[in-house]
Structure formats: C-alpha cells, structure tokens
Design an enzyme around this catalytic site. Structure first.
Site, PDB file in Angstrom:
ATOM      1  N   TRP A  11     -35.740  15.599  44.474  1.00 54.79           N
ATOM      2  CA  TRP A  11     -34.588  15.245  45.516  1.00 54.79           C
ATOM      3  C   TRP A  11     -34.337  13.784  45.813  1.00 54.79           C
ATOM      4  CZ3 TRP A  11     -37.650  18.558  49.692  1.00 54.79           C
ATOM      5  CH2 TRP A  11     -37.743  19.927  49.305  1.00 54.79           C
ATOM      6  N   GLU A 168     -34.205  12.915  29.858  1.00 51.36           N
ATOM      7  CA  GLU A 168     -33.134  12.579  30.897  1.00 51.36           C
ATOM      8  C   GLU A 168     -32.362  11.589  30.137  1.00 51.36           C
ATOM      9  OE1 GLU A 168     -34.260  14.177  35.021  1.00 51.36           O
ATOM     10  OE2 GLU A 168     -34.458  12.291  34.920  1.00 51.36           O
ATOM     11  N   SER A 213     -27.583  16.472  35.089  1.00 52.54           N
ATOM     12  CA  SER A 213     -26.553  17.464  35.446  1.00 52.54           C
ATOM     13  C   SER A 213     -26.746  18.738  34.992  1.00 52.54           C
ATOM     14  CB  SER A 213     -25.323  16.833  34.953  1.00 52.54           C
ATOM     15  OG  SER A 213     -25.010  15.688  35.367  1.00 52.54           O
ATOM     16  N   GLY A 234     -31.630  17.037  39.670  1.00 52.80           N
ATOM     17  CA  GLY A 234     -31.278  16.369  40.650  1.00 52.80           C
ATOM     18  C   GLY A 234     -30.322  16.685  41.838  1.00 52.80           C
ATOM     19  N   GLY A 235     -29.196  16.380  41.775  1.00 44.10           N
ATOM     20  CA  GLY A 235     -27.919  16.706  42.718  1.00 44.10           C
ATOM     21  C   GLY A 235     -28.038  18.304  43.174  1.00 44.10           C
TER      22      GLY A 235
END
Ligand code: 13P
Length: 251
Positions: A11, A168, A213, A234-235
C-alpha cells in the site's frame, strides 16, 4: 505444487484509518473461503496494528514495507524488525526501488535488514529490478543479478530457503507499463538459475514474485508463467475488488 504462489499488496504511503478499514473489509468479503494463493498486505507501519486486529482469524497475513538496519536504539523515526514481529508481521519488504532511489539504500544495508528480519522469525521479500535505461542498454540481467548476489554474498544462499524475491522492473512501477509475461518470465528464470548455480534446492523452493503495474487484466497471464510465483501489487492493491481479482488469478 512445490511453491505456493503469494500475492502481496504494497500500500506504500497511502490510506488513512477509515480507508484502510474499508479496504480490509472489502478484501475479506471478496476473498471468501479457500484461496490458492497466500495473501499478504503491507500497510503503512502506523496501521499495522489496526489491520492485524481486522484480519485475525482469516488467511491474510501482514508485512512491513521496510525496517531499520539496526536492532534498536537511538534511530529517530525508524521501526525495527523486532517491532514488526511484535505486532504480528510475518514478512517484510526490503530493497524496494523507491527505497533504493529516494532513500539511497545500498545493498549492504539491505542485507543487514534481511538478517534482522530472519533473526526475528519473519520472511524478507527482497525487491530487485532494473531501470529503463539499464534495460535499454542491455544491462538488466547484470543489475538484477548484482542486487541479488550482493545480498547472497552477505547472508549465504541457504538463507534464501526462507526468503522471497520480488522482481520489480523500475520502469513498470506505477507507470501502467507492465513487463510482458515473456519478459518477466525470462528475468524470473534468470534469477532462479543464478540461485540454482549456488544451491539447486533453494532455487526450486524460492518464490519469485513479479511487481510492476499488475492488474486484474494481466495477472493471470503473468502468474501462469513457470517461474512467476505470484505478485507484489502496488496501485491495484488499494482497491479491494482489483486486489481480490488479482489474488484469484492464481489458480
Ligand atoms: P504498481 O503495482 O503500482 O506498479 O507498484 C508496484 C510496486 O512497487 C509494488 O511494490
């Protein structure tokens, strides 16, 4: 299955008490019963306790996003590995590219954190990854291999029996650009080969996650590659529906 896939939601520095409560509720409801993947969420440190109390009795685990490279003492603003263990973390992310780039973290410091995490009974999630420039100049393998070997040299390859690696690519983080499943698979296989050259048993067991992503639309293709053992998200992990869909892309 030799390796149980793992999906972790990082997060980063997002959310507040109420957002996080709603997010965790949404994930708990969305996941329901049996799930193929191991599920981990990585809240900002101040909310770990809150999330822990929400997930008790569920399959979800919590992780720290970082930890100090010292055990304890006068390090204003830092959070130690033992504190993370104390509030119930089972994993800790280290070496994230944001920490390497924005906080100038070096491999040696990352290796120190790795040791402290294991000494406190938790599992490090070691992030490695190249920049766009490094990829374009054909240095991706050397960069990623170098980041990994720097830690292996300090902690020994056998320490990776209880560790996770997250590949990543920096150019894919938060950009909407995802490595193709083939590009990712190629790097994951390279990482595994590199470890196998030192200790094949470790390589076989080592979970290598992809991050950058990851979305519900691309998760299944990525996760079905033979050397991709889940994702560090992530997002999309900030939206319960998307995160649940990504977790369920592991079949
Ligand atoms: P995004 O999924 O937002 O690209 O972030 C990936 C990441 O950095 C996870 O640690």
């Amino acid at each position: 299955m030799i390796r149980r896939p793992l999906v972790a939601g990082n997060w980063k520095m997002c959310g507040c008490r109420s957002d996080i409560q709603a997010l965790v509720d949404g994930v708990l409801v969305g996941l329901g019963g049996e799930i193929a993947a191991e599920v981990v969420v990585c809240p900002p440190a101040v909310y770990l306790d809150q999330v822990m109390s929400q997930i008790i009795g569920s399959e979800i685990k919590i992780a720290g996003q970082n930890c100090a490279s010292a055990e304890k003492g006068a390090y204003t603003g830092e959070v130690s590995a033992s504190m993370l263990a104390d509030v119930g973390c089972q994993y800790v992310i280290i070496g994230h590219s944001e920490r390497r780039q924005l906080f100038l973290e070096q491999d040696k410091t990352i290796a120190e954190k790795f040791k402290l995490i294991q000494a406190n009974g938790m599992i490090p999630i070691l992030c490695v990854g190249e920049t766009l420039e490094q990829r374009q100049s054909d240095n991706a393998n050397d960069v990623v291999g170098g980041q990994l070997e720097a830690v292996i040299d300090e902690v020994g390859v056998n320490a990776f029996f209880d560790a996770v690696v997250a590949y990543e690519p920096v150019w894919a983080i938060g950009t909407g650009l995802t490595a193709t499943p083939e590009q990712a698979q190629e790097m994951h296989a390279y990482i595994r080969t590199l470890v196998a050259r030192k200790e094949s048993g470790v390589a076989e067991k080592l979970r290598v996650l992809y991050g950058g992503s990851v979305k519900p639309e691309n998760a299944r293709k990525l996760f079905s590659q033979s050397d991709i053992d889940g994702g560090l998200v992530g997002g999309a992990s900030l939206e319960a529906k998307k995160f649940v869909a990504i977790v369920k892309a592991v079949i």
